[in-house]
Structures are given as C-alpha cells and as structure tokens.
Design a protein around this motif. Structure first.
Motif, PDB file in Angstrom:
ATOM      1  N   THR A 124       0.840  -1.187   0.000  1.00  0.00           N
ATOM      2  CA  THR A 124       0.000   0.000   0.000  1.00  0.00           C
ATOM      3  C   THR A 124       0.883   1.247   0.000  1.00  0.00           C
ATOM      4  O   THR A 124       2.109   1.153   0.071  1.00  0.00           O
ATOM      5  CB  THR A 124      -0.909   0.011   1.228  1.00  0.00           C
ATOM      6  OG1 THR A 124      -0.098  -0.112   2.402  1.00  0.00           O
ATOM      7  CG2 THR A 124      -1.899  -1.139   1.184  1.00  0.00           C
ATOM      8  N   ILE A 179       5.075  -1.026  -6.415  1.00  0.00           N
ATOM      9  CA  ILE A 179       3.618  -0.886  -6.298  1.00  0.00           C
ATOM     10  C   ILE A 179       3.271   0.144  -5.228  1.00  0.00           C
ATOM     11  O   ILE A 179       2.401   0.996  -5.413  1.00  0.00           O
ATOM     12  CB  ILE A 179       2.977  -2.262  -6.004  1.00  0.00           C
ATOM     13  CG1 ILE A 179       3.125  -3.178  -7.232  1.00  0.00           C
ATOM     14  CG2 ILE A 179       1.508  -2.101  -5.624  1.00  0.00           C
ATOM     15  CD1 ILE A 179       2.764  -4.629  -6.977  1.00  0.00           C
ATOM     16  N   LYS A 230       1.310   3.851  -5.798  1.00  0.00           N
ATOM     17  CA  LYS A 230       0.135   4.245  -5.013  1.00  0.00           C
ATOM     18  C   LYS A 230       0.410   5.533  -4.245  1.00  0.00           C
ATOM     19  O   LYS A 230      -0.461   6.402  -4.135  1.00  0.00           O
ATOM     20  CB  LYS A 230      -0.261   3.111  -4.076  1.00  0.00           C
ATOM     21  CG  LYS A 230      -0.821   1.890  -4.805  1.00  0.00           C
ATOM     22  CD  LYS A 230      -1.192   0.768  -3.851  1.00  0.00           C
ATOM     23  CE  LYS A 230      -1.816  -0.406  -4.600  1.00  0.00           C
ATOM     24  NZ  LYS A 230      -2.170  -1.524  -3.691  1.00  0.00           N
ATOM     25  N   GLU A 249       0.835  -9.638  -8.420  1.00  0.00           N
ATOM     26  CA  GLU A 249       0.207  -8.346  -8.161  1.00  0.00           C
ATOM     27  C   GLU A 249       0.640  -7.272  -9.154  1.00  0.00           C
ATOM     28  O   GLU A 249      -0.040  -6.252  -9.315  1.00  0.00           O
ATOM     29  CB  GLU A 249       0.523  -7.895  -6.738  1.00  0.00           C
ATOM     30  CG  GLU A 249      -0.289  -8.575  -5.661  1.00  0.00           C
ATOM     31  CD  GLU A 249       0.090 -10.033  -5.429  1.00  0.00           C
ATOM     32  OE1 GLU A 249      -0.602 -10.704  -4.639  1.00  0.00           O
ATOM     33  OE2 GLU A 249       1.077 -10.517  -6.029  1.00  0.00           O
ATOM     34  N   SER A 250       1.763  -7.486  -9.831  1.00  0.00           N
ATOM     35  CA  SER A 250       2.234  -6.484 -10.797  1.00  0.00           C
ATOM     36  C   SER A 250       1.297  -6.373 -12.001  1.00  0.00           C
ATOM     37  O   SER A 250       1.344  -5.388 -12.736  1.00  0.00           O
ATOM     38  CB  SER A 250       3.660  -6.824 -11.266  1.00  0.00           C
ATOM     39  OG  SER A 250       3.687  -8.050 -11.970  1.00  0.00           O
ATOM     40  N   VAL A 272      -2.232  -4.046 -10.676  1.00  0.00           N
ATOM     41  CA  VAL A 272      -2.166  -2.617 -10.359  1.00  0.00           C
ATOM     42  C   VAL A 272      -2.413  -1.810 -11.636  1.00  0.00           C
ATOM     43  O   VAL A 272      -2.297  -2.332 -12.746  1.00  0.00           O
ATOM     44  CB  VAL A 272      -0.802  -2.222  -9.745  1.00  0.00           C
ATOM     45  CG1 VAL A 272      -0.640  -2.847  -8.377  1.00  0.00           C
ATOM     46  CG2 VAL A 272       0.354  -2.596 -10.666  1.00  0.00           C
ATOM     47  N   THR A 273      -2.753  -0.556 -11.448  1.00  0.00           N
ATOM     48  CA  THR A 273      -2.956   0.351 -12.592  1.00  0.00           C
ATOM     49  C   THR A 273      -1.994   1.526 -12.475  1.00  0.00           C
ATOM     50  O   THR A 273      -2.010   2.222 -11.466  1.00  0.00           O
ATOM     51  CB  THR A 273      -4.397   0.867 -12.616  1.00  0.00           C
ATOM     52  OG1 THR A 273      -5.298  -0.255 -12.657  1.00  0.00           O
ATOM     53  CG2 THR A 273      -4.634   1.745 -13.831  1.00  0.00           C
ATOM     54  N   GLU A 301      -0.334  -1.400 -15.191  1.00  0.00           N
ATOM     55  CA  GLU A 301       0.404  -2.644 -14.972  1.00  0.00           C
ATOM     56  C   GLU A 301       1.901  -2.348 -14.917  1.00  0.00           C
ATOM     57  O   GLU A 301       2.414  -1.505 -15.652  1.00  0.00           O
ATOM     58  CB  GLU A 301       0.102  -3.648 -16.086  1.00  0.00           C
ATOM     59  CG  GLU A 301      -1.332  -4.153 -16.060  1.00  0.00           C
ATOM     60  CD  GLU A 301      -1.607  -5.191 -17.131  1.00  0.00           C
ATOM     61  OE1 GLU A 301      -0.705  -5.427 -17.970  1.00  0.00           O
ATOM     62  OE2 GLU A 301      -2.709  -5.774 -17.132  1.00  0.00           O
TER      63      GLU A 301
END
Length: 364
Positions: free
Chosen positions: A234, A266, A270, A293-294, A297-298, A300
């Motif tokens: 996060t 990541i 964020k 998780e890669s 996310v936006t 990618e």
C-alpha cells in the motif's frame, strides 16, 4: 500419558479451531499463525493426545523434504506463505516435490532463537533433505544451518565461499536490464527507491543498476536515492514524506524510478498517485520480481521477471539427485532474468515537474 480415545476433532474443539488447522499444526505446514500453532500443540499435549506419527508426518521421513524459513527479520514475515513472491515460489516447490514423489513439510526458525531452533529441527529428523529460503540469511547463519543439516539447498541468495548448494536469481543482470531499458527509452534523470532493510539480493541489484547507468555516463543523485520498507503493497507515509521533501527542496522530478522489488514499486505508484504524480505520464516506475500483483495494479507494472518455477524445479531436482546418487560436490546455480515491459514506463514527456507537485488533475 497418551490418550488413545482422543481424535483430531476433539483437539479442534478444545482449541476452538478447525480440524484443518489442527492438521496444519501437526504437519508443520504454513496456513496458520505461529501463536495458533503453539496453542494447538499445547492443547494436544495437555490432553495427552499424540498424533499418529505426526499424522503420518505427512509421509515417511525418507520421502519428505523440509522447507525451512527464518522469520521475524523484517524481510521474511511470520506469514511468509502469504507474501506474493514466496507464495508463488512455495507453490512451485510443492508441485515439483509431488512430481518427484516427495512430500514437502515446513518448519520455521525464529531469528531471535536461531541456534535453539536449528537444533530442534535437526533433532526431529523429519526429512532426508532441506530447502532453505535464504533470502534474509547471513553467511554465518547458512554455515550454521549446513553444519546441522548437511543435505541442503539454499534458495534466493548465494555466498561464493561456502561449500553449500545455492540457487540464486541473477540480481545483477536483472537490475542491469532495468537500467539499460530506461536509458534506451530516453531517460537520463533517474531516481532509485531502495529497501531500508539491506540483504544480499538488494545489494546485487543496486550494483547492476548503477553499472548500467555508469556505462552511459549517468548516475543517481544523492537526493534522488530514497529508502522505504520492502514488504508493504500500500502507499507509505514515509515515502510520501521523502518525495515531498525532495520536490520542496527545488529538485526536478526524475523522469523514471527503479525500485528494488515489486512491493516497493507498487507502493511507490500508489503513494505517487496520492500526491498527484501520474505514472507514467509524469514519471516511469520499474520493479523487480514480477509477482502476480504487478498485473493487477494500474498501470500494470514494468518489471524484471524472476523464473520462480525454474528455481523451484532446480532446487528439488538438485536435492533429490544428490540424495539418490550421493554427494558429488556442491554447485551454485544462477537463474537469469527477463525484462517484462508493461504500462508503468514510457519515454520521458519532456516537461519537468521542477520543485513543485503536479496538480492532482494531472497532465496528459
């Protein structure tokens, strides 16, 4: 005295947990927390219950391999089996063990009680060979494990002077690939977001990335070298503080950032989004590890792919071959990496963000 009439279901009721949790506690497999495991085992002990050969100890010791992890280090958490990179790696190790006719059992060492826990594992003799997750271990710790568990493969680190079998990611190559890629798409102002906990892998990645930049006459400025926690997916207040300070001091926003692992990348994306810094419009971000998780996310995440399946297969095969054929000397295997280009990187836009945060509405 052993209570012959008691069953696993009875222990589950006494401990107020599921039968599956009791099974995990007895087998040593991940899936429950250390406190829960300890409580189940204590309840069983007080009730006089002894599992049938540790519920068959999954299988006989001569067809079991041990996966050994040292937790509480800041890199490897107690719930390591839920951390994306290790979760994927464990899945592939379990699958390869099954294909080879071996069961995989699990055990953890607490870094605070390292010597005690190694001795306990050695005394239990639950397996014929051990795969150690070496990500967070020192040379001395691996040496001590090897002294008590000689049939050993160490994954995800390497110390060249130890006569131990290692299977390692080519960290230098991967980070070098990341540096070359950013330079090739036009970036000359590049920042670096490091882990604030240092391990062998991260030092190797730093070496590879800096070599790629140096060969092209570039470097990361001291101000653009940031450092954050490596296990948070996060946004991080500490990174927000460092980025804000960096820009408030009048520095131009680098057009790209290399992050020492995907967790950091990541988290960085964020955090930047909360500051109104858009990726890749304002700055590009590249990670390392290619965790699942890669992809979610936006945007990618562009990253360095680590072939976790190949590492797992090599570890199991090398260990089982050694067990069946006898020791023929030790080997150190390095698994190369592959650049995976996605949407978090783009050529620099040419408009700087010098000394100020972009408006949260952003610019295309």
């Amino acid at each position: 005295m052993e209570n012959q009439g008691m069953k696993m279901e009875d222990i589950a009721k006494l401990a107020n947990v599921s039968k599956a949790a009791v099974s995990l506690a007895f087998s040593g497999k991940p899936g429950i927390g250390p406190d829960t495991r300890e409580r189940i085992l204590q309840v069983a002990y007080e009730a006089g219950y002894s599992p049938k050969s540790r519920e068959v100890a999954v299988t006989k010791a001569d067809k079991s391999l041990l996966f050994l992890v040292c937790t509480n280090s800041g890199i490897i958490l107690e719930e390591y089996y839920q951390q994306p990179f290790f979760k994927e790696l464990i899945h592939f190790i379990e699958e390869r063990c099954r294909q080879k006719g071996y069961a995989l059992i699990f055990s953890t060492l607490d870094v605070e009680f390292f010597q005690r826990d190694i001795q306990v594992v050695a005394d239990e003799k639950r397996s014929v060979g051990t795969i150690v997750l070496g990500t967070n271990l020192t040379r001395e710790q691996i040496r001590d494990i090897h002294a008590k568990l000689p049939n050993l493969i160490v994954l995800d680190t390497c110390f060249e002077t130890l006569p131990v079998q290692f299977i390692q990611i080519n960290n230098v190559m991967g980070a070098y690939q990341a540096g070359v890629y950013l330079c090739n798409i036009g970036h000359t102002s590049i920042g670096y977001i490091a882990s604030n906990l240092r391990i062998h892998n991260f030092e190797e990645r730093k070496r590879g990335f800096m070599a790629a930049l140096s060969e092209r006459g570039l470097r990361v400025s001291e101000a653009a070298y940031l450092s954050v926690a490596p296990t948070i997916l996060t946004s991080q207040d500490e990174l927000k503080r460092q980025l804000t300070t960096y820009l408030e001091n009048g520095n131009s926003m680098p057009t790209a950032w290399f992050c020492e692992c995907d967790y950091i990348a990541i988290s960085a994306m964020k955090t930047m989004n909360e500051l109104g810094i858009r990726v890749p419009q304002h700055t590009s971000v590249i990670g390392f590890d290619n965790i699942n998780e890669s992809l979610v996310v936006t945007p990618e995440l562009t990253t360095i792919h680590v072939d976790k399946e190949r590492m797992a297969s090599l570890a199991v095969d090398l260990l089982t071959d050694t067990l069946s054929q006898g020791s023929q000397g030790t080997s150190k295997i390095i698994v190369d990496t592959i650049l995976v280009e996605r949407n978090s990187c783009a050529a620099p836009a040419g408009s700087g963000l010098a000394g100020q945060m972009p408006d949260s509405s952003g610019l295309d």
